[in-house]
Design a protein around this motif. Sequence first.
Motif, PDB file in Angstrom:
ATOM      1  N   ALA A   1       0.821  -1.218   0.000  1.00 50.60           N
ATOM      2  CA  ALA A   1       0.000   0.000   0.000  1.00 50.60           C
ATOM      3  C   ALA A   1       0.849   1.259   0.000  1.00 50.60           C
ATOM      4  O   ALA A   1       0.423   2.300  -0.517  1.00 50.60           O
ATOM      5  N   ASN A   2       2.032   1.192   0.592  1.00 50.93           N
ATOM      6  CA  ASN A   2       2.878   2.379   0.653  1.00 50.93           C
ATOM      7  C   ASN A   2       3.143   2.953  -0.723  1.00 50.93           C
ATOM      8  O   ASN A   2       3.151   4.168  -0.924  1.00 50.93           O
ATOM      9  N   ALA A   3       3.397   2.070  -1.677  1.00 50.99           N
ATOM     10  CA  ALA A   3       3.736   2.523  -3.019  1.00 50.99           C
ATOM     11  C   ALA A   3       2.514   2.683  -3.913  1.00 50.99           C
ATOM     12  O   ALA A   3       2.450   3.610  -4.724  1.00 50.99           O
ATOM     13  N   MET A   4       1.536   1.784  -3.783  1.00 47.03           N
ATOM     14  CA  MET A   4       0.523   1.672  -4.822  1.00 47.03           C
ATOM     15  C   MET A   4      -0.907   2.014  -4.415  1.00 47.03           C
ATOM     16  O   MET A   4      -1.793   2.021  -5.253  1.00 47.03           O
ATOM     17  N   ALA A   5      -1.157   2.300  -3.147  1.00 49.16           N
ATOM     18  CA  ALA A   5      -2.538   2.562  -2.732  1.00 49.16           C
ATOM     19  C   ALA A   5      -3.132   3.771  -3.457  1.00 49.16           C
ATOM     20  O   ALA A   5      -4.249   3.722  -3.977  1.00 49.16           O
ATOM     21  N   THR A   6      -2.384   4.878  -3.481  1.00 49.20           N
ATOM     22  CA  THR A   6      -2.933   6.080  -4.122  1.00 49.20           C
ATOM     23  C   THR A   6      -3.014   5.914  -5.634  1.00 49.20           C
ATOM     24  O   THR A   6      -3.937   6.415  -6.276  1.00 49.20           O
ATOM     25  N   THR A   7      -2.053   5.204  -6.213  1.00 45.49           N
ATOM     26  CA  THR A   7      -2.075   4.962  -7.658  1.00 45.49           C
ATOM     27  C   THR A   7      -3.283   4.136  -8.061  1.00 45.49           C
ATOM     28  O   THR A   7      -3.921   4.389  -9.095  1.00 45.49           O
ATOM     29  N   ILE A   8      -3.623   3.157  -7.234  1.00 45.29           N
ATOM     30  CA  ILE A   8      -4.785   2.311  -7.506  1.00 45.29           C
ATOM     31  C   ILE A   8      -6.081   3.081  -7.256  1.00 45.29           C
ATOM     32  O   ILE A   8      -7.021   3.022  -8.056  1.00 45.29           O
ATOM     33  N   SER A   9      -6.139   3.830  -6.150  1.00 42.67           N
ATOM     34  CA  SER A   9      -7.385   4.519  -5.789  1.00 42.67           C
ATOM     35  C   SER A   9      -7.754   5.617  -6.777  1.00 42.67           C
ATOM     36  O   SER A   9      -8.935   5.898  -6.983  1.00 42.67           O
ATOM     37  N   THR A  10      -6.759   6.258  -7.402  1.00 38.03           N
ATOM     38  CA  THR A  10      -7.059   7.300  -8.391  1.00 38.03           C
ATOM     39  C   THR A  10      -7.247   6.741  -9.796  1.00 38.03           C
ATOM     40  O   THR A  10      -7.561   7.485 -10.719  1.00 38.03           O
TER      41      THR A  10
ATOM     42  N   MET B   1      -5.408   2.738   2.971  1.00 37.26           N
ATOM     43  CA  MET B   1      -4.514   3.835   2.605  1.00 37.26           C
ATOM     44  C   MET B   1      -5.065   4.631   1.426  1.00 37.26           C
ATOM     45  O   MET B   1      -4.930   5.851   1.367  1.00 37.26           O
ATOM     46  N   GLY B   2      -5.693   3.940   0.485  1.00 39.98           N
ATOM     47  CA  GLY B   2      -6.164   4.616  -0.715  1.00 39.98           C
ATOM     48  C   GLY B   2      -7.499   5.306  -0.562  1.00 39.98           C
ATOM     49  O   GLY B   2      -7.760   6.314  -1.211  1.00 39.98           O
ATOM     50  N   LYS B   3      -8.388   4.764   0.303  1.00 41.08           N
ATOM     51  CA  LYS B   3      -9.733   5.323   0.404  1.00 41.08           C
ATOM     52  C   LYS B   3     -10.175   5.588   1.828  1.00 41.08           C
ATOM     53  O   LYS B   3     -11.116   6.341   2.056  1.00 41.08           O
ATOM     54  N   GLY B   4      -9.532   4.979   2.813  1.00 31.58           N
ATOM     55  CA  GLY B   4      -9.982   5.131   4.187  1.00 31.58           C
ATOM     56  C   GLY B   4      -9.501   6.402   4.854  1.00 31.58           C
ATOM     57  O   GLY B   4     -10.171   6.944   5.727  1.00 31.58           O
ATOM     58  N   LEU B   5      -8.320   6.893   4.479  1.00 27.64           N
ATOM     59  CA  LEU B   5      -7.768   8.091   5.114  1.00 27.64           C
ATOM     60  C   LEU B   5      -8.318   9.375   4.513  1.00 27.64           C
ATOM     61  O   LEU B   5      -8.670  10.310   5.216  1.00 27.64           O
ATOM     62  N   THR B   6      -8.374   9.417   3.193  1.00 26.27           N
ATOM     63  CA  THR B   6      -8.847  10.608   2.495  1.00 26.27           C
ATOM     64  C   THR B   6      -9.160  10.192   1.064  1.00 26.27           C
ATOM     65  O   THR B   6      -8.943   9.037   0.686  1.00 26.27           O
TER      66      THR B   6
ATOM     67  N   LEU C   1      -8.235  11.007  -2.754  1.00 27.69           N
ATOM     68  CA  LEU C   1      -7.187  11.707  -3.490  1.00 27.69           C
ATOM     69  C   LEU C   1      -7.492  11.799  -4.971  1.00 27.69           C
ATOM     70  O   LEU C   1      -8.022  10.862  -5.572  1.00 27.69           O
ATOM     71  N   GLN C   2      -7.116  12.932  -5.560  1.00 26.55           N
ATOM     72  CA  GLN C   2      -7.093  13.097  -6.997  1.00 26.55           C
ATOM     73  C   GLN C   2      -5.654  12.890  -7.472  1.00 26.55           C
ATOM     74  O   GLN C   2      -4.726  12.858  -6.660  1.00 26.55           O
ATOM     75  N   PRO C   3      -5.448  12.730  -8.779  1.00 27.07           N
ATOM     76  CA  PRO C   3      -4.095  12.463  -9.278  1.00 27.07           C
ATOM     77  C   PRO C   3      -3.054  13.483  -8.823  1.00 27.07           C
ATOM     78  O   PRO C   3      -1.913  13.117  -8.535  1.00 27.07           O
ATOM     79  N   GLN C   4      -3.441  14.767  -8.772  1.00 29.32           N
ATOM     80  CA  GLN C   4      -2.484  15.783  -8.324  1.00 29.32           C
ATOM     81  C   GLN C   4      -1.998  15.494  -6.906  1.00 29.32           C
ATOM     82  O   GLN C   4      -0.809  15.618  -6.594  1.00 29.32           O
TER      83      GLN C   4
END
Length: 411
Positions: free
Chosen positions: A28-37, A243-248, A250-253
């Motif tokens: 999740a450290n590397a890929m959570a935000t990449t997957i969630s966006t 990490m990707g959806k539970g904390l906040t 995120l948009q790509p920026q």
Amino acid sequence: MESFSLILAIVVVTALAFDFTNGFHDTANAMATTISTGALKPKVAVAMSAVLNLVGAFLSVEVANTISKGLVDETGIRPEVIFAALVGAILWNLLTWLVGLPSSSSHALMGGLIGAAIASAGVGAVHGDVLVTKVLLPAIAAPLVAGIAAMLGARLTYKLGRKADGKAAAKGYRAGQIASAGLVSLAHGTNDAQKTMGIITLALVAGGALAPDSDPPMWVILSAGIAIALGTYLGGWRIIRTMGKGLTDLQPQQGFAAQTSAATVILASSHLGFSLSTTHSVSGAVMGAGLGRKGGVVRWSTATRMFVAWGLTLPAAALVAAIAEWVCGLGDWGTGLVAVFLIASSAAIWKISRREVIDHTNVVDDAEQSGVVTQAMAAVSPPPAGVSEDLTATIPAAESEAKTPSATTTV
């Protein structure tokens, strides 16, 4: 080099098992935000992260040397002590994975090593100055530095991109997010794979298979890199969702700002030999990026549970490791009993996890989490009074490409 004893072989295998759990725990450290966006599909993301984790394992041995030479006194450590330390670390990793919390694998390992060393040789076996300067202080500083940098970076990207075409800008930031996610994966391999290298090297020294103050042999570097890469490829989907959806949301920026900030902090720490928690760094960056967008929020109830887990990691792993070391001290049968307990506990945790399956097919769903995860976390850390789980942000139409956030947190 002397021949391996049975206990030394068991320690090496257990260390690689920990490295494997470290991989899927920290994907999740590397890929959570990449997957969630939506920048990358889940399976593609974890495959990319696995390859770069393997590459990163070969870039440095500074963190490995901190573990093997600096944290505890090599002369008073037996292989059984290291085995007990790994038991504490593995069980904490599995428990926090079960409830979907991004706790620190690094601190679990540090806590296990400290607890087992104290149980075996007393408080004097731990080098307090190294613990403070290279473990505890970075644990506090890293999420703060990464969070502030990500918040400022996110605000800057929105400011610079105000007049840019929305779709073109989003596409560009997604490409940047993929690149920054790769950098985080590389940094994770550089920092976290080295911790297992260090623990195996310490075991080899303790077992007489290596001379004191030796650097990790090449086979140790390779095996640790492969183990963490395989774990990463499996994907810690529960923690990715948190990490990707539970904390906040995120948009790509924001994802680009969060990952770039976290990677910078992790790589700098690896160069300096700090046994940094990549989880703390990335979590701090995600929260900072969440606050960096106008109208963005952080779900502080989820964050509070994370903070509780962070605070418990060192003492909980240390306590389990100390008990395991005491049992191992009873003789070979004691070591065997601890090994059976580790295997049985791991199997039980896996079986419980099957009651609520989260994988690449549903990791980005907004479905309400229930069952064992919610019950477990409610028991450990109930939400503070007056804090609503239904925290949502009103996103300006010109910025909004994110999905509607869930009505509940994911843990």
